[in-house]
Design a protein around this motif. Structure first.
Motif, PDB file in Angstrom:
ATOM      1  N   PHE A 157       5.264   6.603   1.497  1.00 31.02           N
ATOM      2  CA  PHE A 157       5.981   5.328   1.498  1.00 31.02           C
ATOM      3  C   PHE A 157       5.113   4.249   0.858  1.00 31.02           C
ATOM      4  O   PHE A 157       3.898   4.423   0.706  1.00 31.02           O
ATOM      5  N   VAL A 158       5.746   3.125   0.557  1.00 29.61           N
ATOM      6  CA  VAL A 158       5.025   1.888   0.256  1.00 29.61           C
ATOM      7  C   VAL A 158       5.282   0.927   1.412  1.00 29.61           C
ATOM      8  O   VAL A 158       6.437   0.645   1.754  1.00 29.61           O
ATOM      9  N   PHE A 159       4.190   0.444   2.033  1.00 26.56           N
ATOM     10  CA  PHE A 159       4.262  -0.449   3.181  1.00 26.56           C
ATOM     11  C   PHE A 159       3.640  -1.797   2.843  1.00 26.56           C
ATOM     12  O   PHE A 159       2.712  -1.869   2.024  1.00 26.56           O
ATOM     13  N   SER A 179      -0.044   4.959  14.679  1.00 27.49           N
ATOM     14  CA  SER A 179       1.117   5.509  15.378  1.00 27.49           C
ATOM     15  C   SER A 179       1.604   6.819  14.792  1.00 27.49           C
ATOM     16  O   SER A 179       2.275   7.594  15.483  1.00 27.49           O
ATOM     17  N   THR A 180       1.279   7.076  13.538  1.00 25.97           N
ATOM     18  CA  THR A 180       1.960   8.154  12.830  1.00 25.97           C
ATOM     19  C   THR A 180       1.036   9.001  11.965  1.00 25.97           C
ATOM     20  O   THR A 180       0.927  10.213  12.134  1.00 25.97           O
ATOM     21  N   THR A 181       0.347   8.354  11.018  1.00 24.09           N
ATOM     22  CA  THR A 181      -0.387   9.110   9.997  1.00 24.09           C
ATOM     23  C   THR A 181      -1.634   9.779  10.546  1.00 24.09           C
ATOM     24  O   THR A 181      -1.993  10.878  10.107  1.00 24.09           O
ATOM     25  N   ARG A 182      -2.306   9.138  11.490  1.00 25.95           N
ATOM     26  CA  ARG A 182      -3.585   9.666  11.992  1.00 25.95           C
ATOM     27  C   ARG A 182      -3.414  11.067  12.578  1.00 25.95           C
ATOM     28  O   ARG A 182      -4.228  11.966  12.315  1.00 25.95           O
ATOM     29  N   ASP A 183      -2.386  11.275  13.387  1.00 31.66           N
ATOM     30  CA  ASP A 183      -2.178  12.592  13.998  1.00 31.66           C
ATOM     31  C   ASP A 183      -1.843  13.641  12.947  1.00 31.66           C
ATOM     32  O   ASP A 183      -2.308  14.788  13.021  1.00 31.66           O
ATOM     33  N   THR A 219       0.839  -1.199   0.000  1.00 29.33           N
ATOM     34  CA  THR A 219       0.000   0.000   0.000  1.00 29.33           C
ATOM     35  C   THR A 219       0.868   1.240   0.000  1.00 29.33           C
ATOM     36  O   THR A 219       1.816   1.356   0.789  1.00 29.33           O
ATOM     37  N   ARG A 220       0.561   2.187  -0.880  1.00 28.22           N
ATOM     38  CA  ARG A 220       1.255   3.474  -0.920  1.00 28.22           C
ATOM     39  C   ARG A 220       0.459   4.462  -0.063  1.00 28.22           C
ATOM     40  O   ARG A 220      -0.723   4.698  -0.305  1.00 28.22           O
ATOM     41  N   MET A 221       1.105   5.042   0.936  1.00 23.94           N
ATOM     42  CA  MET A 221       0.409   5.965   1.831  1.00 23.94           C
ATOM     43  C   MET A 221       1.425   6.852   2.559  1.00 23.94           C
ATOM     44  O   MET A 221       2.622   6.567   2.575  1.00 23.94           O
ATOM     45  N   HIS A 222       0.925   7.922   3.159  1.00 24.20           N
ATOM     46  CA  HIS A 222       1.785   8.768   3.969  1.00 24.20           C
ATOM     47  C   HIS A 222       2.074   8.082   5.297  1.00 24.20           C
ATOM     48  O   HIS A 222       1.217   7.438   5.882  1.00 24.20           O
TER      49      HIS A 222
END
Length: 405
Positions: A93-95, A106-110, A83-86
């Protein structure tokens, strides 16, 4: 009562770990894009071509010779195993898709919450639009995407006229000017995990993506999410310092320390200070991975894995290999060290320049073989890094001391 002696891990052992865990030694290369992404945790995707180049450098045998395009596109756009996302540091990134909930919680939501707040603030200052109007616009966009399956921003703008609305950005500042809602709102929806980037328009090097609706996955708790991301990262990049982890994630140091405690990380001594490894990762690495060479792209996750890089990159070469914002360009590696840079010339040839001694004929032959492998699968495709560095610009422009493969 005995005294516990903290384990010391030197640069040679760190480079041996990197060779195997980052799939760079020939004996450790992967058979699929999913294996590469899983081993590295995340692939930098700000420059779309970097994802493909990073995977290609780590694929074994015929996979590496044929290149990563078909397998990576299948994983991203058909199987959705990647998945490509911030994610960390507000970066694309791609995760591995299985890691997406932990990254989001942990990271993107905030970051997404801050982006939405800023968008609403700008709308209130620079237009007549309010939160209720924005929510209705989102509803129409999501309904259109669900009906279509996927669409570009331009296609959505034609179907949902609200998305073409403009507002005055940067009111009262030197940046003041009209801005379209479309790209910014789609970005926020993507960061919130409500839509995802699909296939690009044109070739795999394109940065113009279609958007698709994505099912919402339940987020783990904040503590579990932080711990899971740190566990994955230490497995790939340990040993590393708190400063490395803080830089890589973009978290507060208190969150870093809580996550390290949650996974039971063990302190070790590094040249730059105290590092950390997972509790089952204290033993020395196994057999010598053997000599290896690699041509890695700009923003490669190995080159960008740590804040402190002196154990694999000579500080004297920073000016040639990095741009002014700290983005690393294409690099040449020999046995765990960055020893030069490379670029693709307009005729397709791969130009290489060594910046330090690389062990004689064996190293040069191995680097030449990697350059030929890269040249072979790129074929007629031309790749220019999004963030250009002094050495890459010079090599791309002509001979001037570089060797072509």
């Amino acid at each position: 009562m005995g005294t516990h002696t903290r384990r010391r891990i030197d640069a040679d052992e760190r480079r041996a770990r990197l060779a195997v865990r980052h799939r760079l030694a020939p004996s450790a290369r992967a058979s699929s894009a999913e294996e590469v992404a899983g081993s590295l945790v995340a692939l930098h995707a700000t420059d779309p071509a970097s994802v493909f180049l990073a995977v290609a450098a780590r694929l074994a045998g015929e996979q590496g010779e044929a290149g990563p395009v078909a397998g990576l596109e299948r994983a991203l756009y058909e199987d959705r195993t990647l998945t490509r996302m911030h994610g960390m540091r507000h970066t694309l990134f791609v995760f591995p898709t299985t890691l997406v909930p932990a990254v989001h919680a942990s990271t993107t939501r905030d970051v997404a919450a801050r982006e939405r707040t800023m968008l609403l603030k700008d709308l209130r200052k620079g237009s007549e639009y309010d939160e209720a109007w924005l929510i209705e616009t989102e509803r129409q966009v999501l309904a259109e995407l669900t009906a279509r399956g996927e669409a570009t921003g331009a296609e959505l703008g034609r179907a949902v006229p609200r998305l073409r609305a403009q507002y005055l950005y940067g009111v009262g500042t030197r940046q003041e000017g009209p801005q379209s809602l479309s790209s910014r709102l789609l970005r926020v929806l993507g960061m919130e995990g409500r839509i995802a980037r699909g296939r690009p328009l044109g070739a795999w090097t394109s940065s113009q993506f279609r958007w698709a609706p994505t099912p919402r996955q339940p987020d783990p708790s904040d503590e579990d999410a932080h711990a899971e991301l740190v566990r994955q990262w230490l497995a790939a990049c340990g040993p590393a310092t708190e400063a490395d982890l803080k830089w890589w994630t973009g978290w507060k140091v208190t969150d870093v320390r809580k996550a390290l405690a949650a996974v039971g990380a063990e302190p070790v001594d590094l040249a730059e200070g105290t590092g950390h490894v997972l509790p089952d990762d204290l033993d020395p690495v196994g057999a010598d991975p053997g000599p290896w060479a690699a041509l890695l792209p700009g923003l490669d996750p190995t080159a960008m894995g740590w804040q402190y890089r002196d154990w694999y990159t000579d500080p004297a070469h920073k000016a040639a290999l990095f741009d002014r914002s700290g983005n690393i360009g294409p690099t040449v590696w020999w046995n765990g060290r960055v020893v030069g840079g490379w670029a693709q010339r307009p005729d397709g040839e791969i130009a290489v320049r060594f910046l330090s001694g690389v062990g004689g004929a064996e190293a040069r032959a191995a680097v030449g073989a990697e350059a030929a492998r890269l040249r072979g699968w790129l074929g007629d495709v031309r790749v220019t890094p999004r963030f250009r560095t002094p050495l890459e610009r010079e090599l791309a422009g002509g001979p001037k001391g570089g060797t072509a493969a």
